[in-house]
Design a protein around this motif. Structure first.
Motif, short mmCIF file in Angstrom:
data_model
loop_
_atom_site.label_atom_id
_atom_site.label_comp_id
_atom_site.label_asym_id
_atom_site.label_seq_id
_atom_site.Cartn_x
_atom_site.Cartn_y
_atom_site.Cartn_z
N PHE A 1 25.21 8.45 38.28
CA PHE A 1 26.14 8.46 37.15
C PHE A 1 25.49 8.93 35.86
O PHE A 1 26.10 8.88 34.80
CB PHE A 1 26.73 7.05 36.94
N THR A 2 24.24 9.39 35.94
CA THR A 2 23.57 9.87 34.74
C THR A 2 23.92 11.31 34.42
O THR A 2 23.57 11.83 33.37
CB THR A 2 22.04 9.75 34.89
N ALA A 3 24.61 11.99 35.35
CA ALA A 3 25.07 13.36 35.14
C ALA A 3 26.42 13.52 35.83
O ALA A 3 26.72 12.83 36.80
CB ALA A 3 24.06 14.36 35.70
N ASP A 4 27.25 14.44 35.32
CA ASP A 4 28.56 14.69 35.92
C ASP A 4 28.37 15.61 37.13
O ASP A 4 28.26 16.83 36.99
CB ASP A 4 29.50 15.33 34.90
N ASN A 5 28.30 15.01 38.32
CA ASN A 5 28.14 15.77 39.55
C ASN A 5 29.43 15.66 40.38
O ASN A 5 29.61 14.70 41.11
CB ASN A 5 26.97 15.22 40.37
N PRO A 6 30.33 16.63 40.28
CA PRO A 6 31.55 16.56 41.06
C PRO A 6 31.32 16.69 42.56
O PRO A 6 32.15 16.28 43.36
CB PRO A 6 32.40 17.72 40.52
N ASP A 7 30.17 17.28 42.95
CA ASP A 7 29.84 17.43 44.37
C ASP A 7 29.26 16.12 44.89
O ASP A 7 28.15 15.73 44.48
CB ASP A 7 28.84 18.57 44.55
N ALA B 1 29.88 3.03 37.16
CA ALA B 1 29.36 2.53 38.45
C ALA B 1 30.16 1.32 38.93
O ALA B 1 30.45 1.20 40.13
CB ALA B 1 27.89 2.17 38.31
N ILE B 2 30.51 0.43 38.01
CA ILE B 2 31.33 -0.73 38.38
C ILE B 2 32.70 -0.26 38.87
O ILE B 2 33.24 -0.79 39.86
CB ILE B 2 31.47 -1.69 37.18
N ALA C 1 25.48 14.38 44.11
CA ALA C 1 25.42 13.10 43.41
C ALA C 1 24.73 12.04 44.26
O ALA C 1 24.00 11.19 43.76
CB ALA C 1 26.83 12.63 43.04
N SER C 2 24.96 12.07 45.56
CA SER C 2 24.35 11.10 46.47
C SER C 2 22.85 11.33 46.59
O SER C 2 22.05 10.38 46.54
CB SER C 2 25.00 11.19 47.85
N ALA C 3 22.44 12.59 46.71
CA ALA C 3 21.01 12.91 46.82
C ALA C 3 20.27 12.54 45.54
O ALA C 3 19.13 12.04 45.58
CB ALA C 3 20.84 14.39 47.14
N ALA C 4 20.90 12.76 44.38
CA ALA C 4 20.25 12.46 43.09
C ALA C 4 20.01 10.97 42.92
O ALA C 4 19.07 10.56 42.24
CB ALA C 4 21.10 13.00 41.95
N SER D 1 22.48 2.78 46.29
CA SER D 1 21.89 3.15 45.00
C SER D 1 22.94 3.71 44.06
O SER D 1 23.60 4.71 44.36
CB SER D 1 20.78 4.18 45.20
N LEU D 2 23.10 3.05 42.90
CA LEU D 2 23.96 3.54 41.82
C LEU D 2 23.06 3.85 40.63
O LEU D 2 22.59 2.94 39.95
CB LEU D 2 25.01 2.48 41.45
#
Length: 558
Positions: A245-251, A345-346, A255-258, A327-328
């Motif tokens: 959630f530290t960057a806007d990753n629409p993919d 994240a919540i 986002a999961s890998a990061a 991991s969030l």
């Protein structure tokens, strides 16, 4: 003798401040203080023209808060289209933004009027779409003032008459309920596993965390660390994904890998206390591991510190080794992260659980927070605390750190500084009534050394007792970053703080729920059971809460 009229008593400055703090306004007290220059702004804001804010929408708006939020989104997209900036517009649409049911008909002129508040540098983050009640934005002072006073346009006939057709007074409906500052949040085990009797619970009850999923909102988790490979700790059940959630990753894949990259190490250390296993000799062994290395600090005779590297031949295990971890990532590094990341994240947990209708994520660990100021909002009533309580009511156990502000400097009457314990220093979200707020004690001798000097003390500003429990938080050994580790060598390190005490409680609850499954989805009952079974350390309740976490006694109590 009768007294004549007395002259008005001049108002003292402190009385004026109190009155101003209690005035109802749509701009939160924290943000107002920063805008007026009365309070040092969060790091990075300085005297800039733009402010990072959290917009909470008015639930009484026609169509509800989601309709109000949608209207602001559409106004922002109009602004982006007007200036020809389509990247952010496409980014919002890629996240799946669509008008909610019950969206009122709003004229294009009204949307255009609302869009006029945006200017160069204004932004609405796509992570806003993970929540239902908020938008996370960057706005100017002028835009904040205008947004706080913007109301739903009325029909011409009602506006002219001043009354509705039913004869009642026509009331303007504001778009937002409150605009808050987007605070910076900060990060607030083979010997300590015995202190809370997790080892005995593993042997006697097979309480290992099987079938339980626990979220860790932190700096991320190092997915390459062997500690999480032995029992496939980071392999999630179908339908769940790690998320950054530290960057806007629409993919979702990106986002999961990061979320499984941790540049700071704090989240990895916290995760290793909750779950996972590293073993060189005993089964199940960790593949390709020949040596466990533990780094710790020692104080030299001259007062300096040095790092010592020791080899450990046994097993290092989390409190609930078989528990699955989600991991969030809400902190970009050790010191940087926005409150809006955590709120998003919540919201992600809520949606993953279908708002309590199908619970897949059973708990969340929050070893982070920010200092609480009662001038900004009542204790336990900040946006973060409200969302934490809402998450608990949906069936998720929320375990949070009390904070590390329990000891500091005070000024004597003579003006000389003196170090002393500080009461009333619980951080948000530790002030949330339904959260399990955790203080720190010694790693393996809690009865002797009691509560850690740095552990934040209660009560809350509104008089509630916190923390709820204490757990080991001093010099706790857990996973270090695996980057650069030698072949066959697994790194561990010591760390200290209520951030380390909190995952002890998270892991213990995960272990408890794995064998007392009837309590899944009943976090308030779980909190009651754990508090009732705690061991009294004979310290004051504002220091220790109910006492030391005791997993064996908790299991035996039910």
């Amino acid at each position: 003798m009768a007294r004549g009229p007395q002259p008005a008593r001049p108002r003292r400055k402190s009385e004026g401040n109190i009155q101003e703090n209690l005035v109802k306004t749509r701009i939160g007290g924290d943000l107002s203080s920063f805008m007026k220059g009365k309070t040092d702004p969060p790091k990075g804001i300085g005297k800039a023209k733009h402010f990072d804010v959290i917009i909470e929408f008015n639930r009484d708006f026609p169509g509800g808060g989601t309709a109000a939020r949608q209207l602001l989104f559409e106004a922002f997209l109009l602004y982006l289209n007007r200036i020809g900036a389509t990247d952010e517009s496409n980014n919002l649409w890629r996240f799946g933004m669509s008008p909610p049911l019950g969206m009122p008909a709003v004229s294009e002129d009204s949307k255009l009027d609302l869009s006029q508040m945006f200017s160069n540098g204004s932004r609405i983050a796509a992570k806003s779409l993970w929540t239902d009640s908020y938008a996370f934005a960057t706005l100017t002072r002028e835009a904040i003032d205008r947004l706080s006073s913007w109301t739903m346009p009325q029909k011409d006939d009602d506006k002219n008459k001043g009354e509705t057709k039913s004869g009642s007074k026509n009331k303007k409906t504001p778009l937002v309920y409150k605009i808050w500052c987007d605070h910076e949040i900060k990060r607030c085990v083979y010997e300590s596993v015995r202190t809370i009797k997790c080892d005995a619970a593993h042997a006697s009850f097979a309480a290992s965390g099987k079938g339980v999923v626990w979220a860790v909102a932190d700096t991320g988790i190092d997915g390459t660390h062997p500690h999480f490979k032995t029992l496939r700790t980071l392999d999630l059940p179908d339908g769940l994904f790690h998320r950054d959630f530290t960057a806007d990753n629409p993919d979702p894949t990106v986002a999961s890998a990061a979320a499984l990259i941790d540049s700071a190490g704090h989240g990895t250390h916290v995760a290793g206390i909750i779950a996972g296993r590293t073993s060189v000799l005993d089964e199940p062994k960790t593949d390709a591991v020949k040596k466990i290395c533990v780094k710790s600090e020692v104080r030299n005779e001259n007062g300096t510190k040095s790092t010592v590297k020791d080899t450990h031949d046994g097993v290092i295990t989390g409190m609930a080794p078989h528990c699955k971890l989600l991991s969030l990532k809400v902190l970009a590094n050790e010191k940087q992260g926005k409150l809006s990341n955590l709120l998003a994240a919540i919201g992600y947990v809520q949606r993953s659980n279908d708002y309590g209708r199908n619970i897949k994520i059973h708990g969340i660990n929050l070893s982070l927070g920010y200092p609480f100021d009662p001038v900004w909002f009542a204790a336990g009533q900040s946006p973060l605390c409200v969302e934490v309580d809402r998450l608990v009511r949906s069936g998720v156990c929320v375990v949070v750190a009390a904070g590390n502000a329990g000891y500091g400097t005070v000024t004597q009457f003579s003006g000389a500084p003196e170090r002393a314990s500080h009461s009333g220093t619980i951080m948000d979200p530790g002030n949330a009534a339904l959260a399990i707020t955790v203080g720190s004690t010694h790693r393996d001798m809690p009865h002797t050394y009691g509560v850690s000097y740095f552990s934040s003390k209660g009560p809350t500003a509104d008089g509630r007792m916190k923390p709820d429990l204490v757990a080991p938080g001093e010099r706790i050994i857990s996973c270090a970053l695996y980057n650069g580790a030698k072949s066959g060598e697994v790194p561990f390190r010591e760390d200290t703080g209520t951030s380390m005490a909190t995952p002890h409680v998270s892991g213990a609850i995960a272990a408890f729920l794995s064998v007392r499954r009837e309590f899944l989805g009943q976090p308030e009952r779980v909190k009651e059971i754990f508090i009732g079974a705690a061991t009294d350390l004979k310290r004051r309740p504002e220091f220790q809460g109910a006492g030391l976490l005791d997993l064996m006694r908790t299991l035996q109590a039910v």
